[in-house]
Scaffold this motif. Structure first.
Motif, PDB file in Angstrom:
ATOM      1  N   SER A  61       3.979 -46.702 -59.854  1.00 56.68           N
ATOM      2  CA  SER A  61       4.847 -45.918 -60.735  1.00 56.68           C
ATOM      3  C   SER A  61       6.230 -45.752 -60.127  1.00 56.68           C
ATOM      4  O   SER A  61       7.218 -45.605 -60.834  1.00 56.68           O
ATOM      5  CB  SER A  61       4.222 -44.557 -61.026  1.00 56.68           C
ATOM      6  N   SER A  62       6.320 -45.747 -58.826  1.00 57.09           N
ATOM      7  CA  SER A  62       7.656 -45.784 -58.220  1.00 57.09           C
ATOM      8  C   SER A  62       7.570 -46.572 -56.926  1.00 57.09           C
ATOM      9  O   SER A  62       6.540 -46.595 -56.255  1.00 57.09           O
ATOM     10  CB  SER A  62       8.192 -44.383 -57.956  1.00 57.09           C
ATOM     11  N   LEU A  63       8.647 -47.218 -56.608  1.00 55.23           N
ATOM     12  CA  LEU A  63       8.679 -48.101 -55.453  1.00 55.23           C
ATOM     13  C   LEU A  63      10.030 -47.986 -54.787  1.00 55.23           C
ATOM     14  O   LEU A  63      11.053 -47.874 -55.452  1.00 55.23           O
ATOM     15  CB  LEU A  63       8.531 -49.559 -55.894  1.00 55.23           C
ATOM     16  N   ASP A  64      10.007 -48.014 -53.491  1.00 54.37           N
ATOM     17  CA  ASP A  64      11.284 -48.046 -52.778  1.00 54.37           C
ATOM     18  C   ASP A  64      11.879 -49.445 -52.814  1.00 54.37           C
ATOM     19  O   ASP A  64      13.084 -49.621 -52.816  1.00 54.37           O
ATOM     20  CB  ASP A  64      11.090 -47.614 -51.331  1.00 54.37           C
ATOM     21  N   GLU A  65      11.018 -50.421 -52.834  1.00 56.17           N
ATOM     22  CA  GLU A  65      11.476 -51.808 -52.839  1.00 56.17           C
ATOM     23  C   GLU A  65      10.697 -52.572 -53.884  1.00 56.17           C
ATOM     24  O   GLU A  65       9.635 -52.142 -54.317  1.00 56.17           O
ATOM     25  CB  GLU A  65      11.205 -52.451 -51.473  1.00 56.17           C
ATOM     26  N   GLU A  66      11.234 -53.708 -54.240  1.00 54.04           N
ATOM     27  CA  GLU A  66      10.470 -54.601 -55.093  1.00 54.04           C
ATOM     28  C   GLU A  66       9.138 -54.922 -54.431  1.00 54.04           C
ATOM     29  O   GLU A  66       9.059 -55.088 -53.218  1.00 54.04           O
ATOM     30  CB  GLU A  66      11.230 -55.917 -55.300  1.00 54.04           C
ATOM     31  N   GLN A  67       8.106 -55.023 -55.262  1.00 56.24           N
ATOM     32  CA  GLN A  67       6.797 -55.387 -54.739  1.00 56.24           C
ATOM     33  C   GLN A  67       6.490 -56.832 -55.151  1.00 56.24           C
ATOM     34  O   GLN A  67       6.525 -57.151 -56.338  1.00 56.24           O
ATOM     35  CB  GLN A  67       5.743 -54.449 -55.324  1.00 56.24           C
ATOM     36  N   VAL A  68       6.223 -57.661 -54.176  1.00 56.93           N
ATOM     37  CA  VAL A  68       5.941 -59.069 -54.444  1.00 56.93           C
ATOM     38  C   VAL A  68       4.496 -59.362 -54.067  1.00 56.93           C
ATOM     39  O   VAL A  68       4.062 -59.057 -52.952  1.00 56.93           O
ATOM     40  CB  VAL A  68       6.878 -59.991 -53.639  1.00 56.93           C
TER      41      VAL A  68
END
Lengths: 113, 113
Positions: free
Chosen positions: B16-23
């Motif tokens: 739901s929230s991320l500090d960075e893009e998740q790959v």
């Protein structure tokens, strides 16, 4: 490399009804092919299994579908965002696609292992 | 070939929230890589252009994004079902992604021409 549109919009210009699946090639390289496949209620003939020489990775963008594998009991139901990796020569069929709406697939095919 | 899940569900288990893009790598062969990329409002730094040695073909599965190319005026806005083919070394950036929701990409990378 064959170049299709730089920015294809796969959920636009959908046919509302089709007699057959519609396959559109989006990009082709010597080893990779990207297609949009649109089906409206079609399924594979019950006696027909796909037995492909290429590996396939396909994802449902809209609609719903059910896959069957010859070597596995039951069906795998796929909705938007759900993908299937089908190795070459794993015999499979599309048992069902949602009849009330187009089912749009993005499908990748490649040959190397 | 590295095999991920046979039936990955790309629109499930979204952060739901991320500090960075998740790959997340979904599949890798010697010449092809398939990734899910999830961003929540991130954009490339304004001074940073991606200059990739691989060809990329990416499609938005949910959310919205705007792409910029160094060699082209204006932005290309992409929503669900909209794709972009970005040849190797075509310098580009993600100018914007929708801040109120995760933007989920399916991205393919390959090297041969």
């Amino acid at each position: 490399m064959k170049r299709g549109a730089r920015h294809p919009r796969l959920l636009q210009n959908l046919p509302s009804s089709l007699d057959e699946e519609q396959v559109e090639e989006l990009l082709r390289t010597p080893t990779l092919r990207i297609e949009r496949i649109v089906s409206t209620g079609q399924a594979s003939a019950e006696t027909c299994w796909y037995d492909q020489s290429e590996h396939e990775w396909a994802i449902v963008l809209s609609g719903r579908a059910k896959l069957r594998y010859e070597d596995e009991e039951g069906e795998v139901e796929l909705g938007p965002g759900d993908a299937a990796f089908i190795p070459a020569h794993r015999r499979h069929r599309v048992a069902w696609t949602s009849p009330g709406e187009p089912t749009v697939w993005l499908a990748l095919f490649w040959t190397e292992a």
